[in-house]
Design an enzyme around this catalytic site. Sequence first.
Site, PDB file in Angstrom:
ATOM      1  N   LEU A 508     -39.085  35.334 -29.302  1.00 36.86           N
ATOM      2  CA  LEU A 508     -38.558  35.695 -30.610  1.00 36.86           C
ATOM      3  C   LEU A 508     -37.032  35.789 -30.583  1.00 36.86           C
ATOM      4  CD1 LEU A 508     -40.078  38.013 -33.178  1.00 36.86           C
ATOM      5  CD2 LEU A 508     -37.746  38.524 -32.460  1.00 36.86           C
ATOM      6  N   GLN A 511     -35.307  32.453 -30.683  1.00 36.45           N
ATOM      7  CA  GLN A 511     -35.279  31.841 -32.004  1.00 36.45           C
ATOM      8  C   GLN A 511     -34.378  32.600 -32.971  1.00 36.45           C
ATOM      9  OE1 GLN A 511     -36.339  28.983 -32.740  1.00 36.45           O
ATOM     10  NE2 GLN A 511     -35.863  29.040 -34.924  1.00 36.45           N
ATOM     11  N   GLU A 512     -34.367  33.911 -32.863  1.00 37.25           N
ATOM     12  CA  GLU A 512     -33.597  34.736 -33.802  1.00 37.25           C
ATOM     13  C   GLU A 512     -32.096  34.580 -33.619  1.00 37.25           C
ATOM     14  OE1 GLU A 512     -34.041  36.580 -36.350  1.00 37.25           O
ATOM     15  OE2 GLU A 512     -36.188  36.891 -36.456  1.00 37.25           O
ATOM     16  N   SER A 513     -31.622  34.720 -32.393  1.00 37.51           N
ATOM     17  CA  SER A 513     -30.168  34.829 -32.196  1.00 37.51           C
ATOM     18  C   SER A 513     -29.612  33.959 -31.086  1.00 37.51           C
ATOM     19  CB  SER A 513     -29.809  36.287 -31.868  1.00 37.51           C
ATOM     20  OG  SER A 513     -30.328  36.646 -30.586  1.00 37.51           O
ATOM     21  N   TYR A 618     -40.185  28.667 -37.944  1.00 40.90           N
ATOM     22  CA  TYR A 618     -39.959  29.845 -37.105  1.00 40.90           C
ATOM     23  C   TYR A 618     -41.215  30.206 -36.312  1.00 40.90           C
ATOM     24  CZ  TYR A 618     -38.748  34.768 -36.092  1.00 40.90           C
ATOM     25  OH  TYR A 618     -38.486  35.971 -35.477  1.00 40.90           O
TER      26      TYR A 618
END
Length: 662
Positions: A508, A511-513, A618
Amino acid sequence: MKLPRILTLIVAAACAACQAQPRDDTILDMSQAFKQGNRQRLTQLLPAARGHALEPWAAYWELRARLDTASAQELQDFFTRYAGTYQEDRLRNDWLLLLGQRRDWTTFAAEHPKYRMNDDKEVRCYALLVGHLREGANAPASTSDEVRKLWFAQPREDDGCTLAASRLIGDVQGPKRMTAADAWRKARISLEANRPKAAGAAVEIAAPEAMGAFADLNAAPARFLTSRVTVASKMRKELIALALIKLAATDAQGAATQLDSKWGPQLSPEERNWVWGVLGKQAAQRLSYDALDYYGKVSRDGDLSDDMLAWKVRAALRSPQGPQWPLVIQAVNAMSDEAKLEPAWVYWKARALLAQGSEQHRADAQKMLQSIASVRGFYEQLALEELGQKVSVPARPAPVTAEEKEATRLNPTLNRALIAIAIGLRSEGVREWNYATNLHRNGGMSERELLAAAQFACDQQVWDRCINTSERTKAEFDIDQRYPTPFRDSVVKRAKDIGLDAAYVYGLIRQESRFIMDARSGVGASGLMQVMPATARWTARKIGLANFTADQITDRETNIAIGTGYLKLVLDDFDGSMPLAAAAYNAGPGRPRNWRNGPVLEAAMWAENVPFGETRDYVKKVLANTTMYAALLSGQPQSLKARLGTVGPRDASRAEPNKDLP
């Protein structure tokens, strides 16, 4: 901001001849002045920026701000002084756009061959037009084909592609391989995407006399359709199709009724099929079972766009009677050659062929799965498992040599990019880094050079450039670069303490940051795990984090604690379903609660049907990331399918979901 030691040395070396090293503040002030359009301030500050490692940016901002009044000599002086840099090519890109707007084709033709990026669609359209004007009737068919493709792909009205299309459609002396039908199709594409200005520009090309009627149908499609409209010409038929498309956005049932009972028989088969395709796509995006009924009224799938056909596949997968495999095959077969090669549609067509059961179908499916099977993405991993293999860590490439590292360390563009990122100009740094590493650029980097550049970024803990650069290699796969594990002690310990899979957390965060500590989204999410302020406050209370304040969100340990705490609460709320929890983390829990209603599906089918494109992408990326991180952290082969499971309505016997979960 304190620079890493190597970057400090680079800055010092770049300015060794300066009596007084320019301050980073000067560069930052110029960046701000450029965003504000303050030409006077930029000109005032430029002398103080001379000698700074980021001087090319300072000079670019100053000249770009007054490009409309700059002399040809000033431009040539800039191109000479900063020859070979990203800034030289960036300014030439800007200048080519201005030359196109001014219709200065002579200067455009002279400058365009020097443009290296070649990634601006509008500039490309201008260049194709210049070629058409030069070659006339001898222009190749590929000119029209490329203009058509670029024009259709442009979401908003732009001068370059609109002008090129207009000239090619209206050129009665030339080969005229573009026609008014192309303009009507562009109008449909644009109006469906709620781009009325671009649609109007296309209508004006096709039939200037129809602009008044177009304004009427765009303002009030229902009234337009119920007025005394007679379909006596191609133009009127197209206007009716546009009115139905516009109406479908707010009243799909009304548009379907009008098409079925009144207008369908009067439209051409192609026009009629297009409108049914629009209705089918919109119904599929609403997860409505009407989608397949609408698609069923299409007499020829070849009249539909790739996007409509993609939603037909999704609707067929989600059918309450079970996957409609023949419809999947039918839709994929009708896609463009380019779309057919996308891993999603290769995979689902292969699955559909396997469901047919014959030896030939199985053999064809095996070949298709083998063509995409790898660890590189969601459908690639699923194809691997369909072939009976699990997801394992690929063999690592040979380590980057000292010579390769030294060549990368001396690359001025990469260094300038890292310095820009280090002082807070991330957008500029990323663009310059991508310019240096992009394979499609003339003389682009080899795979070994890309690995060396990625390692350079890794060593500076610029993780997003490390990952993205390493992902560009085709033959080599360095998992340590593509799936780094920064802050491993903190992430693994925190995940273990609260009962989370550390691989899921890493999947996660990646993918997020991309592990950017100070990452901030356009909607205000912050830090490694991209936590919203309100969500952070709520979660802090839930997990007992005392004295929490909003300014702590970007603190690494606090961000990890809150992000993992929220992820655990979401995961529990969705009964341990990783796909549903990932969707909730991205789009909020309310939407996935609705999206899960319907038939019980393989989670891959469910994920492909997520209505929001961003969330759909996502979920797939987080789960593929998770599987790779699990293989890396455990050293054992892993199953993506096992993590996906199935998705269906909530079990009514279980406790109610946490209604206040933000």
